[in-house]
Design a protein around this motif. Structure first.
Motif, PDB file in Angstrom:
ATOM      1  N   ALA A 324       1.045  -1.362   0.236  1.00  0.00           N
ATOM      2  CA  ALA A 324       0.021  -0.100   0.026  1.00  0.00           C
ATOM      3  C   ALA A 324       1.079   1.514  -0.114  1.00  0.00           C
ATOM      4  O   ALA A 324       0.183   2.254  -0.790  1.00  0.00           O
ATOM      5  N   SER A 325       2.055   1.207   0.530  1.00  0.00           N
ATOM      6  CA  SER A 325       3.251   2.068   0.499  1.00  0.00           C
ATOM      7  C   SER A 325       3.604   2.411  -0.223  1.00  0.00           C
ATOM      8  O   SER A 325       3.769   3.789  -0.854  1.00  0.00           O
ATOM      9  N   LYS A 327       1.917   1.645  -3.459  1.00  0.00           N
ATOM     10  CA  LYS A 327       1.284   1.858  -4.352  1.00  0.00           C
ATOM     11  C   LYS A 327       0.663   4.119  -4.103  1.00  0.00           C
ATOM     12  O   LYS A 327       0.945   4.807  -5.094  1.00  0.00           O
ATOM     13  N   ALA A 328       0.835   4.201  -2.903  1.00  0.00           N
ATOM     14  CA  ALA A 328       0.756   5.819  -2.464  1.00  0.00           C
ATOM     15  C   ALA A 328       2.034   6.152  -3.110  1.00  0.00           C
ATOM     16  O   ALA A 328       1.692   8.075  -2.943  1.00  0.00           O
ATOM     17  N   THR A 350       1.558  -3.891  -8.119  1.00  0.00           N
ATOM     18  CA  THR A 350       1.636  -4.702  -7.508  1.00  0.00           C
ATOM     19  C   THR A 350       1.517  -5.763  -7.226  1.00  0.00           C
ATOM     20  O   THR A 350       1.378  -6.401  -6.175  1.00  0.00           O
ATOM     21  N   THR A 417       7.175  11.563  -5.679  1.00  0.00           N
ATOM     22  CA  THR A 417       6.286  10.796  -6.078  1.00  0.00           C
ATOM     23  C   THR A 417       6.899   9.882  -7.846  1.00  0.00           C
ATOM     24  O   THR A 417       7.412  10.887  -9.065  1.00  0.00           O
TER      25      THR A 417
END
Length: 439
Positions: A324-325, A327-328, A350, A417
Protein backbone atom coordinates in the motif's frame (compact mmCIF):
# COMPACT_ATOMS: atom_id res chain seq x y z
CA UNK A 1 54.42 16.51 -18.02
CA UNK A 2 51.92 17.02 -20.82
CA UNK A 3 48.18 17.25 -20.16
CA UNK A 4 45.26 16.88 -22.50
CA UNK A 5 41.95 18.56 -21.81
CA UNK A 6 39.52 15.96 -20.54
CA UNK A 7 36.60 17.49 -22.41
CA UNK A 8 38.53 17.46 -25.71
CA UNK A 9 39.28 13.76 -25.47
CA UNK A 10 36.08 12.27 -24.17
CA UNK A 11 32.51 12.16 -25.35
CA UNK A 12 30.34 14.61 -23.49
CA UNK A 13 27.95 11.93 -22.21
CA UNK A 14 30.91 10.25 -20.50
CA UNK A 15 32.38 13.41 -19.06
CA UNK A 16 29.47 15.59 -17.89
CA UNK A 17 30.01 14.54 -14.29
CA UNK A 18 33.71 15.42 -14.35
CA UNK A 19 33.36 19.10 -15.22
CA UNK A 20 33.08 20.37 -11.66
CA UNK A 21 35.06 19.74 -8.50
CA UNK A 22 34.03 16.46 -6.90
CA UNK A 23 32.97 16.40 -3.27
CA UNK A 24 34.85 13.16 -2.73
CA UNK A 25 37.03 10.77 -4.74
CA UNK A 26 37.78 7.15 -3.90
CA UNK A 27 40.78 5.51 -5.55
CA UNK A 28 40.67 1.79 -4.85
CA UNK A 29 42.56 -1.31 -5.78
CA UNK A 30 40.27 -4.16 -6.85
CA UNK A 31 41.47 -7.67 -5.99
CA UNK A 32 41.24 -8.27 -2.22
CA UNK A 33 40.52 -4.58 -1.64
CA UNK A 34 37.26 -3.59 -3.29
CA UNK A 35 36.57 -7.21 -4.30
CA UNK A 36 36.59 -10.03 -1.75
CA UNK A 37 37.35 -13.25 -3.62
CA UNK A 38 36.63 -15.30 -0.49
CA UNK A 39 33.02 -14.10 -0.26
CA UNK A 40 30.78 -15.92 -2.75
CA UNK A 41 27.85 -13.69 -1.74
CA UNK A 42 29.86 -10.50 -2.42
CA UNK A 43 28.14 -8.86 0.54
CA UNK A 44 30.80 -6.26 1.38
CA UNK A 45 30.99 -5.21 -2.28
CA UNK A 46 27.20 -4.95 -2.51
CA UNK A 47 27.15 -2.89 0.70
CA UNK A 48 29.63 -0.47 -0.85
CA UNK A 49 27.66 -0.35 -4.10
CA UNK A 50 24.48 0.66 -2.29
CA UNK A 51 26.28 3.33 -0.26
CA UNK A 52 28.02 4.82 -3.29
CA UNK A 53 24.96 4.97 -5.53
CA UNK A 54 22.70 6.28 -2.76
CA UNK A 55 25.02 8.93 -1.30
CA UNK A 56 27.96 9.70 -3.58
CA UNK A 57 27.50 8.93 -7.26
CA UNK A 58 25.83 12.25 -8.08
CA UNK A 59 28.70 14.49 -6.94
CA UNK A 60 31.74 12.26 -6.35
CA UNK A 61 34.25 10.26 -8.37
CA UNK A 62 34.95 6.54 -8.27
CA UNK A 63 38.37 5.46 -9.52
CA UNK A 64 39.50 1.84 -9.81
CA UNK A 65 43.28 1.41 -9.68
CA UNK A 66 44.28 -2.14 -10.52
CA UNK A 67 47.25 -4.21 -11.54
CA UNK A 68 44.97 -6.02 -13.97
CA UNK A 69 45.26 -5.49 -17.70
CA UNK A 70 42.16 -4.28 -19.59
CA UNK A 71 41.42 -7.90 -20.54
CA UNK A 72 41.46 -9.21 -16.97
CA UNK A 73 39.71 -6.09 -15.68
CA UNK A 74 36.77 -6.64 -18.04
CA UNK A 75 36.70 -10.32 -17.05
CA UNK A 76 36.42 -9.37 -13.37
CA UNK A 77 33.51 -7.04 -14.16
CA UNK A 78 31.63 -10.00 -15.61
CA UNK A 79 32.35 -12.16 -12.56
CA UNK A 80 31.59 -9.70 -9.76
CA UNK A 81 28.79 -7.16 -9.08
CA UNK A 82 31.07 -4.17 -9.63
CA UNK A 83 30.05 -0.59 -10.24
CA UNK A 84 31.20 1.36 -13.28
CA UNK A 85 34.00 3.77 -12.31
CA UNK A 86 34.45 7.28 -13.65
CA UNK A 87 38.17 6.67 -14.19
CA UNK A 88 40.08 3.41 -14.54
CA UNK A 89 43.79 3.07 -13.81
CA UNK A 90 45.01 -0.30 -15.07
CA UNK A 91 48.17 -2.32 -15.54
CA UNK A 92 49.79 -1.04 -12.31
CA UNK A 93 49.31 2.62 -13.16
CA UNK A 94 50.47 2.51 -16.78
CA UNK A 95 47.04 3.04 -18.38
CA UNK A 96 44.50 5.74 -17.50
CA UNK A 97 41.08 5.73 -19.15
CA UNK A 98 37.93 7.79 -18.73
CA UNK A 99 34.21 7.13 -18.81
CA UNK A 100 32.16 4.17 -19.98
CA UNK A 101 34.00 4.07 -23.30
CA UNK A 102 37.36 3.92 -21.46
CA UNK A 103 39.07 6.59 -23.57
CA UNK A 104 42.85 6.58 -22.93
CA UNK A 105 44.73 9.61 -21.62
CA UNK A 106 47.17 10.47 -24.43
CA UNK A 107 49.21 12.81 -22.26
CA UNK A 108 49.94 9.96 -19.85
CA UNK A 109 50.98 7.67 -22.71
CA UNK A 110 53.41 10.25 -24.07
CA UNK A 111 54.88 10.89 -20.63
CA UNK A 112 55.57 7.18 -20.05
CA UNK A 113 57.45 6.80 -23.33
CA UNK A 114 60.43 8.68 -21.85
CA UNK A 115 63.46 6.34 -21.43
CA UNK A 116 61.33 3.26 -22.00
CA UNK A 117 61.75 0.46 -24.53
CA UNK A 118 59.70 -2.69 -24.00
CA UNK A 119 61.85 -4.78 -26.34
CA UNK A 120 64.98 -4.05 -24.31
CA UNK A 121 63.14 -4.91 -21.08
CA UNK A 122 62.09 -8.27 -22.56
CA UNK A 123 65.60 -8.95 -23.80
CA UNK A 124 67.31 -8.28 -20.47
CA UNK A 125 64.66 -10.07 -18.38
CA UNK A 126 65.02 -13.20 -20.53
CA UNK A 127 68.53 -13.61 -19.09
CA UNK A 128 67.08 -14.42 -15.65
CA UNK A 129 65.97 -18.04 -15.34
CA UNK A 130 64.15 -17.17 -12.11
CA UNK A 131 61.59 -15.11 -14.04
CA UNK A 132 58.52 -16.66 -15.69
CA UNK A 133 56.70 -14.44 -18.15
CA UNK A 134 53.03 -13.87 -17.36
CA UNK A 135 50.18 -14.33 -19.85
CA UNK A 136 50.27 -12.34 -23.07
CA UNK A 137 47.30 -10.25 -21.96
CA UNK A 138 49.39 -8.98 -19.02
CA UNK A 139 52.22 -7.68 -21.21
CA UNK A 140 51.20 -4.12 -21.98
CA UNK A 141 52.87 -1.22 -23.86
CA UNK A 142 54.33 0.12 -20.60
CA UNK A 143 54.27 -2.96 -18.37
CA UNK A 144 56.13 -6.27 -18.56
CA UNK A 145 55.11 -8.79 -15.90
CA UNK A 146 56.70 -11.95 -14.54
CA UNK A 147 56.29 -14.47 -11.74
CA UNK A 148 59.19 -15.02 -9.37
CA UNK A 149 59.56 -16.97 -6.14
CA UNK A 150 59.54 -14.85 -3.02
CA UNK A 151 63.01 -15.89 -1.85
CA UNK A 152 64.51 -14.94 -5.21
CA UNK A 153 62.70 -11.63 -5.72
CA UNK A 154 65.02 -9.16 -4.00
CA UNK A 155 68.19 -10.48 -5.66
CA UNK A 156 66.60 -10.57 -9.11
CA UNK A 157 65.16 -7.08 -8.79
CA UNK A 158 68.56 -5.61 -7.90
CA UNK A 159 70.43 -7.30 -10.73
CA UNK A 160 67.74 -6.62 -13.33
CA UNK A 161 67.52 -2.96 -12.35
CA UNK A 162 71.27 -2.57 -12.84
CA UNK A 163 71.25 -4.27 -16.24
CA UNK A 164 68.38 -2.10 -17.52
CA UNK A 165 70.06 1.05 -16.27
CA UNK A 166 73.18 0.11 -18.24
CA UNK A 167 70.98 -0.14 -21.35
CA UNK A 168 69.86 3.46 -20.87
CA UNK A 169 66.40 2.79 -19.49
CA UNK A 170 64.84 4.41 -16.43
CA UNK A 171 62.52 1.79 -14.98
CA UNK A 172 60.71 0.87 -11.81
CA UNK A 173 60.39 -2.72 -10.60
CA UNK A 174 57.49 -3.54 -8.28
CA UNK A 175 57.05 -6.80 -6.39
CA UNK A 176 53.63 -7.62 -4.96
CA UNK A 177 51.35 -10.45 -3.98
CA UNK A 178 54.30 -12.66 -3.02
CA UNK A 179 54.83 -13.63 -6.66
CA UNK A 180 54.21 -10.80 -9.16
CA UNK A 181 57.10 -8.76 -10.53
CA UNK A 182 56.18 -5.81 -12.75
CA UNK A 183 58.62 -3.70 -14.74
CA UNK A 184 57.34 -0.22 -15.59
CA UNK A 185 58.69 3.14 -16.74
CA UNK A 186 60.12 5.04 -13.77
CA UNK A 187 57.33 7.60 -14.00
CA UNK A 188 54.59 4.97 -13.89
CA UNK A 189 52.80 3.32 -10.99
CA UNK A 190 49.51 3.67 -9.18
CA UNK A 191 50.78 6.58 -7.10
CA UNK A 192 52.19 8.52 -10.05
CA UNK A 193 48.98 7.97 -12.01
CA UNK A 194 46.99 9.45 -9.12
CA UNK A 195 49.45 12.36 -8.79
CA UNK A 196 49.00 12.99 -12.52
CA UNK A 197 45.22 13.08 -12.11
CA UNK A 198 45.48 15.43 -9.13
CA UNK A 199 47.66 17.82 -11.12
CA UNK A 200 45.30 17.65 -14.06
CA UNK A 201 42.27 18.37 -11.88
CA UNK A 202 44.13 21.20 -10.15
CA UNK A 203 45.07 22.80 -13.48
CA UNK A 204 41.40 22.74 -14.45
CA UNK A 205 40.25 24.12 -11.08
CA UNK A 206 38.38 21.04 -9.96
CA UNK A 207 40.54 19.07 -7.57
CA UNK A 208 38.31 16.80 -5.46
CA UNK A 209 37.79 18.15 -1.96
CA UNK A 210 38.89 14.85 -0.38
CA UNK A 211 40.56 11.73 -1.75
CA UNK A 212 40.58 8.30 -0.08
CA UNK A 213 43.04 5.69 -1.39
CA UNK A 214 42.48 2.00 -0.63
CA UNK A 215 44.79 -0.98 -1.02
CA UNK A 216 46.05 -4.32 0.21
CA UNK A 217 49.39 -5.10 -1.48
CA UNK A 218 52.82 -3.77 -2.38
CA UNK A 219 51.80 -2.19 -5.66
CA UNK A 220 49.35 -0.01 -3.71
CA UNK A 221 52.04 1.51 -1.47
CA UNK A 222 52.65 4.49 -3.76
CA UNK A 223 49.01 5.54 -3.43
CA UNK A 224 49.57 6.24 0.26
CA UNK A 225 52.53 8.51 -0.54
CA UNK A 226 50.47 11.10 -2.39
CA UNK A 227 50.23 14.32 -0.31
CA UNK A 228 46.98 15.22 1.42
CA UNK A 229 45.13 11.97 0.73
CA UNK A 230 43.42 9.76 3.27
CA UNK A 231 44.32 6.10 3.11
CA UNK A 232 43.03 2.74 4.27
CA UNK A 233 44.87 -0.55 4.28
CA UNK A 234 42.11 -3.14 4.53
CA UNK A 235 42.37 -5.63 7.40
CA UNK A 236 43.49 -8.39 5.03
CA UNK A 237 46.40 -6.28 3.71
CA UNK A 238 49.49 -8.29 2.82
CA UNK A 239 52.72 -8.25 4.80
CA UNK A 240 54.57 -6.28 2.13
CA UNK A 241 52.19 -3.31 2.44
CA UNK A 242 52.11 -3.41 6.24
CA UNK A 243 55.90 -3.45 6.29
CA UNK A 244 56.04 -0.46 3.94
CA UNK A 245 53.64 1.39 6.24
CA UNK A 246 55.71 0.59 9.32
CA UNK A 247 58.85 1.89 7.64
CA UNK A 248 57.40 4.94 5.90
CA UNK A 249 54.06 6.12 7.27
CA UNK A 250 53.39 4.73 10.74
CA UNK A 251 53.03 8.24 12.18
CA UNK A 252 50.67 9.47 9.48
CA UNK A 253 47.21 9.90 11.11
CA UNK A 254 45.60 10.01 7.66
CA UNK A 255 46.39 6.33 7.02
CA UNK A 256 44.67 3.55 8.94
CA UNK A 257 44.76 -0.23 9.00
CA UNK A 258 41.08 -1.15 9.00
CA UNK A 259 39.63 -3.88 11.18
CA UNK A 260 37.23 -4.80 8.36
CA UNK A 261 38.29 -6.59 5.19
CA UNK A 262 37.92 -5.51 1.58
CA UNK A 263 35.06 -3.14 0.72
CA UNK A 264 33.83 -3.21 4.33
CA UNK A 265 37.19 -1.69 5.30
CA UNK A 266 36.66 1.10 2.78
CA UNK A 267 33.27 1.89 4.30
CA UNK A 268 34.89 1.85 7.74
CA UNK A 269 37.50 4.38 6.59
CA UNK A 270 34.86 6.75 5.22
CA UNK A 271 33.31 6.85 8.66
CA UNK A 272 36.63 7.00 10.53
CA UNK A 273 37.78 10.08 8.61
CA UNK A 274 34.29 11.69 8.55
CA UNK A 275 34.42 11.95 4.78
CA UNK A 276 30.67 11.57 4.39
CA UNK A 277 27.80 9.16 5.09
CA UNK A 278 29.12 5.70 5.98
CA UNK A 279 25.98 3.70 6.67
CA UNK A 280 25.10 1.58 3.68
CA UNK A 281 21.38 1.26 2.92
CA UNK A 282 22.02 -2.50 2.99
CA UNK A 283 22.83 -2.21 6.69
CA UNK A 284 19.49 -0.59 7.50
CA UNK A 285 16.75 -3.13 8.18
CA UNK A 286 13.89 -0.63 8.35
CA UNK A 287 14.12 1.53 5.23
CA UNK A 288 12.39 4.38 7.02
CA UNK A 289 15.49 4.68 9.21
CA UNK A 290 17.69 5.44 6.19
CA UNK A 291 15.88 8.57 5.05
CA UNK A 292 18.42 11.29 4.11
CA UNK A 293 18.25 14.79 5.55
CA UNK A 294 16.90 16.14 2.27
CA UNK A 295 15.24 14.70 -0.81
CA UNK A 296 17.78 12.49 -2.56
CA UNK A 297 16.51 10.81 -5.74
CA UNK A 298 19.50 8.46 -5.97
CA UNK A 299 18.87 7.19 -2.45
CA UNK A 300 15.23 6.55 -3.34
CA UNK A 301 16.21 4.36 -6.30
CA UNK A 302 18.63 2.29 -4.20
CA UNK A 303 16.09 1.90 -1.40
CA UNK A 304 13.35 0.72 -3.77
CA UNK A 305 15.41 -2.04 -5.37
CA UNK A 306 16.79 -3.17 -2.02
CA UNK A 307 13.17 -3.56 -0.95
CA UNK A 308 12.57 -5.68 -4.06
CA UNK A 309 15.49 -7.98 -3.21
CA UNK A 310 14.48 -8.41 0.44
CA UNK A 311 10.84 -8.95 -0.49
CA UNK A 312 11.65 -11.74 -2.93
CA UNK A 313 14.16 -13.32 -0.54
CA UNK A 314 11.51 -13.18 2.22
CA UNK A 315 13.91 -11.25 4.46
CA UNK A 316 10.98 -9.13 5.59
CA UNK A 317 7.51 -10.10 6.68
CA UNK A 318 4.75 -10.17 4.12
CA UNK A 319 2.48 -7.20 4.71
CA UNK A 320 -0.11 -5.49 2.58
CA UNK A 321 1.00 -2.26 4.27
CA UNK A 322 4.28 -2.37 2.33
CA UNK A 323 2.43 -2.75 -0.94
CA UNK A 324 0.00 0.00 0.00
CA UNK A 325 2.86 2.38 0.81
CA UNK A 326 4.53 1.69 -2.53
CA UNK A 327 1.26 2.27 -4.32
CA UNK A 328 0.82 5.55 -2.45
CA UNK A 329 4.20 6.78 -3.69
CA UNK A 330 3.13 6.47 -7.33
CA UNK A 331 0.81 8.60 -9.40
CA UNK A 332 -2.40 6.72 -10.30
CA UNK A 333 -1.39 7.21 -13.94
CA UNK A 334 2.17 5.96 -13.38
CA UNK A 335 3.30 3.35 -15.90
CA UNK A 336 6.12 0.83 -15.35
CA UNK A 337 7.46 -0.37 -18.69
CA UNK A 338 8.87 -3.89 -18.43
CA UNK A 339 12.14 -4.49 -20.38
CA UNK A 340 10.13 -6.67 -22.77
CA UNK A 341 8.08 -3.60 -23.69
CA UNK A 342 4.94 -4.56 -21.76
CA UNK A 343 3.36 -1.64 -19.91
CA UNK A 344 2.25 -2.23 -16.33
CA UNK A 345 0.01 -0.01 -14.28
CA UNK A 346 0.64 0.66 -10.59
CA UNK A 347 -2.00 -1.98 -9.82
CA UNK A 348 -0.34 -4.50 -12.15
CA UNK A 349 3.05 -3.88 -10.56
CA UNK A 350 1.63 -4.20 -7.05
CA UNK A 351 -0.08 -7.49 -7.90
CA UNK A 352 3.15 -8.79 -9.43
CA UNK A 353 5.01 -7.93 -6.24
CA UNK A 354 2.38 -9.69 -4.15
CA UNK A 355 2.79 -12.89 -6.21
CA UNK A 356 6.58 -12.77 -6.10
CA UNK A 357 6.96 -12.61 -2.32
CA UNK A 358 9.52 -15.21 -1.18
CA UNK A 359 10.04 -16.73 -4.64
CA UNK A 360 13.83 -16.33 -4.19
CA UNK A 361 13.94 -17.46 -0.57
CA UNK A 362 17.02 -19.54 0.17
CA UNK A 363 18.48 -18.76 -3.26
CA UNK A 364 21.42 -16.64 -4.33
CA UNK A 365 19.49 -13.62 -5.51
CA UNK A 366 20.82 -10.07 -5.41
CA UNK A 367 19.81 -6.75 -6.95
CA UNK A 368 22.00 -3.70 -7.40
CA UNK A 369 21.99 -0.50 -9.42
CA UNK A 370 24.86 1.21 -11.19
CA UNK A 371 25.48 4.79 -12.32
CA UNK A 372 22.38 6.34 -10.81
CA UNK A 373 22.60 9.80 -12.36
CA UNK A 374 19.83 12.28 -11.39
CA UNK A 375 19.06 15.30 -13.52
CA UNK A 376 16.64 18.02 -12.45
CA UNK A 377 14.54 18.64 -15.57
CA UNK A 378 11.97 21.05 -14.19
CA UNK A 379 10.44 22.44 -11.07
CA UNK A 380 10.90 19.59 -8.56
CA UNK A 381 11.07 16.99 -11.33
CA UNK A 382 13.95 14.53 -11.57
CA UNK A 383 14.99 12.22 -14.39
CA UNK A 384 17.21 9.33 -13.29
CA UNK A 385 19.09 7.01 -15.59
CA UNK A 386 20.90 3.92 -14.35
CA UNK A 387 21.50 0.25 -14.93
CA UNK A 388 19.68 -2.29 -12.78
CA UNK A 389 21.25 -5.73 -12.36
CA UNK A 390 19.88 -8.97 -10.97
CA UNK A 391 21.95 -12.01 -10.06
CA UNK A 392 19.97 -15.21 -9.67
CA UNK A 393 22.23 -18.22 -9.11
CA UNK A 394 24.77 -18.11 -11.94
CA UNK A 395 22.54 -16.04 -14.20
CA UNK A 396 23.05 -12.29 -14.40
CA UNK A 397 20.67 -9.98 -16.23
CA UNK A 398 20.52 -6.24 -16.59
CA UNK A 399 18.37 -3.48 -17.93
CA UNK A 400 18.88 0.21 -18.60
CA UNK A 401 16.22 2.11 -16.65
CA UNK A 402 14.88 5.63 -16.80
CA UNK A 403 12.75 6.89 -13.91
CA UNK A 404 10.85 10.13 -13.55
CA UNK A 405 10.27 11.34 -9.97
CA UNK A 406 8.59 14.47 -8.73
CA UNK A 407 8.73 16.17 -5.35
CA UNK A 408 6.35 18.87 -4.17
CA UNK A 409 8.49 19.77 -1.17
CA UNK A 410 12.24 19.17 -1.40
CA UNK A 411 12.60 19.74 2.33
CA UNK A 412 10.47 16.66 3.00
CA UNK A 413 12.48 13.46 2.38
CA UNK A 414 9.34 11.49 1.61
CA UNK A 415 7.75 14.20 -0.51
CA UNK A 416 8.33 12.42 -3.83
CA UNK A 417 6.15 10.63 -6.32
CA UNK A 418 6.99 8.00 -8.93
CA UNK A 419 5.73 9.28 -12.27
CA UNK A 420 7.13 6.83 -14.82
CA UNK A 421 9.71 4.04 -15.23
CA UNK A 422 10.97 2.63 -18.51
CA UNK A 423 13.34 -0.35 -18.81
CA UNK A 424 15.25 -1.87 -21.74
CA UNK A 425 17.32 -5.04 -21.70
CA UNK A 426 21.10 -4.51 -21.66
CA UNK A 427 21.61 -7.36 -24.14
CA UNK A 428 19.60 -9.99 -25.98
CA UNK A 429 20.73 -12.76 -23.62
CA UNK A 430 18.57 -11.23 -20.90
CA UNK A 431 15.40 -11.77 -22.94
CA UNK A 432 15.62 -15.58 -23.00
CA UNK A 433 13.67 -15.98 -19.79
CA UNK A 434 12.17 -12.77 -18.45
CA UNK A 435 9.06 -14.15 -16.80
CA UNK A 436 10.38 -13.62 -13.28
CA UNK A 437 11.65 -10.06 -13.83
CA UNK A 438 9.60 -7.99 -11.39
CA UNK A 439 9.40 -4.17 -11.62
Amino acid sequence: MMYYSLSSRIKLNDMDRLKSSARFMIVSDLDHTMVDHHDPENLSLLRFNALWEARYRHDSLLVFSTGRSPTLYKQLRKEKPMLTPDITIMSVGTEITYGNSMVPDEGWVEFLNNKWDKSIVMEEASKFAELTLQAETEIRPHKVSFYVQKDKAREVMKALSESLEKRGLDVKIIYSGGMDLDILPQGAGKGQALAYLHKKFTSEGRLPKNTLVCGDSGNDAELFSIPDVYGVMVSNAQEELLQWHAENAKDNPKIIHATESCAAGIIQAIGHFNLGPSTSPRDVIDSSDSVPEKFDPGHEIVKFFLFLERWRRAEMEFSELYLASLKALSLPSCVFVHPSGVEQSVLDCTNELRRSYGDKQGKQYRVWVDQVIPTEIGSNKWLLKFTKWELSGEERRGCVATVLLSSKDLSAPEGFTWVHMHQTWVDEASTKDHTDWVC
